[in-house]
Enzyme design. Structure first.
Site, PDB file in Angstrom:
ATOM      1  N   CYS A  79      -6.757   0.514  -2.301  1.00  0.00           N
ATOM      2  CA  CYS A  79      -7.625  -0.645  -2.558  1.00  0.00           C
ATOM      3  C   CYS A  79      -8.902  -0.556  -1.711  1.00  0.00           C
ATOM      4  O   CYS A  79      -9.672   0.373  -1.882  1.00  0.00           O
ATOM      5  CB  CYS A  79      -6.863  -1.947  -2.338  1.00  0.00           C
ATOM      6  SG  CYS A  79      -7.690  -3.371  -3.085  1.00  0.00           S
ATOM      7  N   HIS A 186      -2.722  -0.973  -6.565  1.00  0.00           N
ATOM      8  CA  HIS A 186      -1.719  -1.050  -5.505  1.00  0.00           C
ATOM      9  C   HIS A 186      -0.436  -0.359  -5.953  1.00  0.00           C
ATOM     10  O   HIS A 186       0.370  -0.971  -6.649  1.00  0.00           O
ATOM     11  CB  HIS A 186      -1.432  -2.510  -5.159  1.00  0.00           C
ATOM     12  CG  HIS A 186      -2.566  -3.174  -4.450  1.00  0.00           C
ATOM     13  ND1 HIS A 186      -2.680  -3.180  -3.082  1.00  0.00           N
ATOM     14  CD2 HIS A 186      -3.660  -3.817  -4.917  1.00  0.00           C
ATOM     15  CE1 HIS A 186      -3.785  -3.805  -2.737  1.00  0.00           C
ATOM     16  NE2 HIS A 186      -4.412  -4.206  -3.822  1.00  0.00           N
ATOM     17  N   GLU A 188       2.115   0.173  -4.227  1.00  0.00           N
ATOM     18  CA  GLU A 188       3.264  -0.526  -3.621  1.00  0.00           C
ATOM     19  C   GLU A 188       3.623  -1.799  -4.381  1.00  0.00           C
ATOM     20  O   GLU A 188       4.622  -2.439  -4.086  1.00  0.00           O
ATOM     21  CB  GLU A 188       2.980  -0.819  -2.143  1.00  0.00           C
ATOM     22  CG  GLU A 188       2.068  -2.006  -1.844  1.00  0.00           C
ATOM     23  CD  GLU A 188       0.571  -1.736  -2.059  1.00  0.00           C
ATOM     24  OE1 GLU A 188       0.219  -0.695  -2.662  1.00  0.00           O
ATOM     25  OE2 GLU A 188      -0.238  -2.588  -1.639  1.00  0.00           O
TER      26      GLU A 188
END
Lengths: 210, 282
Positions: A79, A186, A188
């Site tokens: 990001c 992202h 994750e």
């Protein structure tokens, strides 16, 4: 061991837990020696570009990040951690970035009333023709990943793109240059495919991922 | 192409899911972490926890719930309910929340939204809005409670409703009980200006009715702001999700009971939406 650079921005816990889930040994750290000697380095980042740069400097980690990015160590930006690798951003600026990769960070223009900003939610990757980054192994063209951002990388050298994504325009959703890989989205937060991507990275960092 | 999001919402009290989740095959349907994992497998695009813990001493429990969820579920997580201070926001983000939604505290102190956006970023600052129609359709005999205006009402009269005008919507607090005199459209624009990155819009008229979203409200707000809008309140069927996303122009739809009771799975809803031309993540 993979070091997650802790410079006081955002939620590092999700990134750490996601890497642990795929079997990597992880250390969340702001120690320059520990970061420099790690087998892989993750640079996260949320919030404003300028604030991330300020925090990185205040933590005394700018040179450390610069030298790791310039080494052979697998490096993963996420990001705003991807954005600050570039020359500058127009967010509350222009603000200078690390300038490790050529390109500028710009704000999305609203093309239609239906186009909301931030660009928030699940969007698709178009894997670049230049050849698949090893981090994207097993990630199909058109895969959905999770984005939340109002600024995007408009790379001068768009041949750095590992993937592009459409939101009113085509923008760089991941970059790949030697040891550096970075995503605007992202991983994750991108469920299975995000974990796959992090597992690929962990393997490159020599982690015993099953 | 950016897809429309489907967001299940779990009400959590003292660390337990309330409003009876009835999943088949869950060891413990009252465990928010297990429910979160279930929704993750079913293809939810995000997840929202609404903490309705009343006692202040037990407020820390939600942090544990968020921590455990973030260890197991790798999808975006929004947490709301009782968020009053920057420290509350920070603790939730640190525990693993991606976004924090602010409701009553924004009404009493709009600068809290600005402060949160400055410190943590707009991307994690959600403003939750509870709205009621000014004109009560088909609810004759409904007594309007006394207005409880916010402390800044005198300073920003332009954000308030015109008492003579019975159209539009008004902000309510305390679960839809207290009218504030604030106009919903103007309020959402103001929240956007102060840095809200997303609006979670609940129709208190429709909440719990299963009669569908207040589509006019959803559309009015979706058209008034440039940030994403999540429609909430009143879902009883996949058609309601469709209406919210198409006619209502919402960017995301939130629902609780239709998913909890196993009436419809998220996959089924996505299949239906997709068959009607709505772009969803498969």
């Amino acid at each position: 061991m993979i070091a997650i650079v802790d410079y006081g921005v955002g939620n590092l816990r999700s990134v750490a837990k996601a890497l642990e889930r795929v079997g990597a040994e992880v250390r969340v750290t702001s120690d320059a020696d520990e970061i420099s000697s790690a087998d892989g380095v993750v640079l996260p980042g949320v919030g404003a570009f300028g604030k991330c740069m300020d925090n990185l400097r205040a933590a005394g980690l700018e040179d450390c990040v610069r030298s790791v990015a310039g080494s052979d160590t697998p490096f993963f930006g996420i990001c705003v951690g991807m954005q600050i690798l570039f020359d500058e951003s127009e967010e509350f600026g222009p603000v200078k970035g690390l300038g490790i990769l050529p390109g500028k960070v710009k704000r999305f223009a609203r093309r239609t009333p239906d186009m909301k900003i931030p660009h928030m939610g699940w969007n698709q990757l178009q894997i670049s023709e230049r050849g698949r980054a090893p981090q994207l192994r097993g990630i199909p063209d058109g895969a959905f990943v999770y984005f939340v951002h109002s600024y995007y990388v408009d790379a001068d050298a768009s041949d750095l793109a590992a993937s592009t994504t459409n939101y009113g325009r085509s923008f760089i959703s991941s970059v790949w240059s030697d040891n550096i890989f970075a995503t605007q989205f992202h991983p994750e937060k991108s469920q299975k495919l995000g974990l796959k991507l992090l597992a690929n990275f962990a393997v490159m960092a020599g982690e015993p991922v099953p | 192409m950016l897809t429309k999001r489907i967001i299940p919402c779990l009400d959590v009290k003292d660390g337990r899911v309330v409003k009876g989740v009835q999943f088949v095959g869950l060891r413990d349907a009252g465990d928010p972490v297990e429910c979160a994992a279930r929704y993750d497998r079913e293809g939810a695009d995000e997840l929202t926890f609404l903490d309705i813990t009343a006692s202040h001493e037990k407020r820390g429990i939600i942090l544990d719930v968020v921590r455990h969820t973030a260890e197991q579920v790798f999808m975006p997580l929004t947490v709301g309910g009782g968020v009053r201070t920057e420290d509350d926001v920070r603790e939730l983000l640190k525990a693993g929340a991606d976004k924090v939604s602010i409701n009553t505290a924004a009404v009493y102190d709009p600068d809290f939204v600005a402060a949160s956006a400055r410190r943590f970023g707009s991307q994690c600052t959600v403003v939750a809005v509870d709205a009621r129609r000014r004109h009560y359709e088909g609810t004759s005999g409904h007594e309007r409670p006394d207005t409880v205006p916010p402390p800044w009402a005198g300073t920003y009269p332009e954000l308030l409703v015109n008492p003579e005008d019975r159209t539009g919507w008004e902000i309510y607090t305390h679960g839809g009980r207290n009218p504030t005199g604030i106009d919903v459209v103007k309020w959402c624009r103001r929240m956007e200006d102060l840095g809200a990155g997303e609006i979670l819009l609940t129709s208190m008229d429709r909440d719990g009715t299963k009669a569908g979203y207040d589509i006019k409200l959803t559309r009015a707000i979706s058209e008034a702001v440039a940030v994403p809008v999540i429609a909430s309140g009143g879902v009883g069927s996949p058609e309601h999700l469709l209406d919210g996303l198409t006619v209502g122009k919402a960017d995301a739809v939130l629902a609780a009971s239709i998913f909890h009771y196993g009436q419809y799975t998220i996959d089924e809803c996505k299949y239906f939406l997709s068959s009607r031309g709505v772009k969803v993540r498969s």
